[in-house]
Design an enzyme around this catalytic site. Structure first.
Site, short mmCIF file in Angstrom:
data_model
loop_
_atom_site.label_atom_id
_atom_site.label_comp_id
_atom_site.label_asym_id
_atom_site.label_seq_id
_atom_site.Cartn_x
_atom_site.Cartn_y
_atom_site.Cartn_z
N LYS A 1 0.86 -1.20 0.00
CA LYS A 1 0.00 0.00 0.00
C LYS A 1 0.89 1.24 0.00
CE LYS A 1 -3.88 1.96 2.67
NZ LYS A 1 -4.69 1.81 3.89
N SER B 1 -9.61 1.78 3.04
CA SER B 1 -8.78 2.50 2.10
C SER B 1 -7.78 1.61 1.36
CB SER B 1 -8.04 3.61 2.85
OG SER B 1 -7.18 3.07 3.81
N SER C 1 -9.79 -0.41 7.25
CA SER C 1 -9.22 -0.32 5.90
C SER C 1 -8.56 -1.57 5.35
CB SER C 1 -8.22 0.82 5.84
OG SER C 1 -8.91 2.02 5.62
#
Ligand code: GLN
Length: 527
Positions: free
Chosen positions: A79, A154, A178
């Site tokens: 990420k 996210s 997330s």
């Protein structure tokens, strides 16, 4: 079975046996990315040459009989809010578009030490604020099961790349859901560890008392392996805890005996989609068939969790994001353009009659700005932040700054901390009765891109079942447990007491031994 459909554990066995080289494997994933990522858009950046070079080096070392790390030769996606030394780390924000950190996050360093191949940086909501990936400053990632829908957020890119078989493993982060929310919506397995289990050093901070890094994978077994590499004390992160790391990848095979499962009454009420509820109840039956006892219980303060989270997280964010001023960090406005505009404004004011000046000031509300017109530094900060941050990030900074300001602090932030304590207390009481809490991850399956963008409150409510895990600092996991009529994945949420990741993984593994939801892969564009 195509190479890229194998699990990480299977691929590692193949690499070790010499059935495949890391170069071949990395190339297979790079080809896959090339073929489909223009549709899914999971990655912000892929560097094929760097990945292949690294794979080659590992193959060479393997051939020479040198000792290799746990993940030797296996591609892993990261990420894009985890620092990678010398490589862009954008947090999907214009603010950090050109940021290249000088060091690796501890989790990234651990992956490198384990000889993983870093295959790319994945898309996300800007600074991890959001649950849909629509807040990325660059483009939204799409759900591999239905490209018109959100992948969740996210860590949407991290979930989508595993679901669409563009990487066998990925790293996500979870502040309020997330990892678990996108795992649930994309049909993959994701684990948010206990606060302190995994180092946050080099994780760009959103809400420091809530953020955790965790594994995303096809199966619980793969997640266990990755967590084993990531977990452990780090002297560079004072919140990381000095506890031994269990051998998750070994203990996972031991089924949980006399398992007591808790269903939170409030999680099966209003707002829960019927198909999600049905899938979760079916999953509970699977556990019963494996010998689990099911108890209904209540987390009475859970109803305050979303409100509490949306005070604490923005407060911490407003403080963490103060560093992006265009000087220390982040995007800096074009100062030449700024000076020219300032000059044009000044001339306008000088030319104007007194009435016009007053009228203009009142209408534009820029009195403050007029006072500061010569303060180029403040102007520069303002413009840099106005240009660098997206709407949701600005909203959170404003909410947080307000809640922390003198006169409001006690009413909002302090109160939220007190409620947080009560929420943790609920979990302590629940875990005196049961071993695992089981329920839905999100209230509905993935919604359409654009469906909720004008309604932040309904987006915040999507975090209903996940945020209390972070507020309590405990561990949580999402595993696939079914599909909606429309073919969208549904996630099952497991929660365990602090530092009981082993229990989460064993519980998830039992379920995955008895079901095959986790083995399904998105069709459509897939073949
Ligand atoms: N969706 C939640 C939010 O918008 C959680 C985000 C996260 O866990 N990073 O804050």
């Amino acid at each position: 079975m195509p190479l890229i459909d194998q699990t990480a554990v299977e691929l590692l066995a193949m690499l070790q046996a010499g059935d495949v080289t890391s170069v071949e494997l990395t190339q297979a994933y790079l080809d896959r990315i090339e073929q489909i990522d223009h549709q899914v858009k999971a990655f912000l950046r892929v560097d094929p040459n760097a990945a292949l070079e690294r794979a080659e080096e590992i193959d060479r070392r393997r051939k020479a009989g040198k000792p290799l790390g746990r993940l030797a030769g296996l591609p892993v996606a990261i990420k894009d809010l985890l620092c990678t030394a010398g490589e862009p780390t954008t947090c999907a924000s214009k603010m950090l578009e050109n940021f290249r950190p000088p060091y690796d996050a501890t989790v990234v360093a651990k992956l490198k030490a384990a000889d993983a191949v870093l295959i790319g940086k994945t898309n996300m909501d800007e600074f991890a604020m959001g649950g849909s990936n629509e807040n990325s400053a660059f483009f939204p990632t799409r759900n591999p099961w239905d490209l018109s829908r959100i992948p969740g957020g996210s860590s949407g890119g991290a979930a989508a790349c595993v679901a669409a078989r563009m990487a066998p493993l990925s790293l996500g982060t979870d502040t309020g859901g997330s990892i678990r929310c996108p795992a649930g919506l994309c049909g993959v397995t994701g684990l948010k560890p206990t606060y302190g289990r995994v180092s946050r050093y080099g994780l760009v901070a959103f809400a420091s008392s809530l953020d955790q890094v965790g594994p995303m994978a096809q199966t619980a077994e793969d997640a266990a392996l990755l967590l084993e590499v990531l977990a452990g004390h780090d002297p560079k992160d004072s919140t990381s805890v000095d506890l031994p790391v269990p051998k998750y990848s070994e203990t996972i095979r031991k089924p949980l005996e006399n398992l007591r499962i808790g269903l939170v009454r409030e999680h099966f009420g209003e707002g829960l989609d019927g198909e999600v509820e049905a899938a979760v109840r079916e999953a509970v039956k699977v556990y019963e068939s494996l010998g689990a006892k099911v108890v209904e219980l209540s987390l009475p303060h859970g109803k305050y969790a979303v409100a509490t989270y949306y005070v604490i997280a923005p407060c911490e964010a407003s403080s963490n994001l103060a560093r992006y001023d265009g000087v220390h960090y982040g995007h800096r406005t074009d100062e030449k353009k700024m000076a020219a505009e300032l000059e044009a404004q000044r001339r306008h004011w000088q030319d104007a009659s007194g009435t016009r000046q007053k009228h203009w000031q009142a209408a534009s509300g820029t009195h403050e700005e007029l006072k500061n017109q010569d303060n180029a530094l403040i102007r520069m900060y303002r413009r840099s932040r106005a240009e660098g941050f997206g709407a949701e990030v600005k909203r959170r900074i404003m909410l947080g700054t307000y809640a922390l300001s003198a006169g409001y602090y006690d009413a909002y932030y302090k109160k939220a901390l007190q409620v947080r304590r009560l929420i943790r207390g609920d979990f302590d009481r629940a875990f005196a009765e049961v071993d695992l809490l089981v329920g839905p991850v999100t209230p509905t399956p993935a919604y359409k891109i654009g469906e909720k963008v004008d309604d932040p409150l309904s987006m915040y409510l999507f975090d209903l079942y996940t945020v209390s895990t972070n507020l309590a600092g405990i561990g949580g996991m999402s595993i696939p447990c079914g599909f909606s009529q429309a073919g969208l994945p549904i996630g099952l949420h497991l929660q365990a007491p602090p530092f009981e990741e082993e229990r989460l993984l064993r519980g998830a593994f039992m379920f995955q031994q008895a079901t095959d939801w986790h083995a399904r892969k998105p069709g459509g564009f897939y073949e």
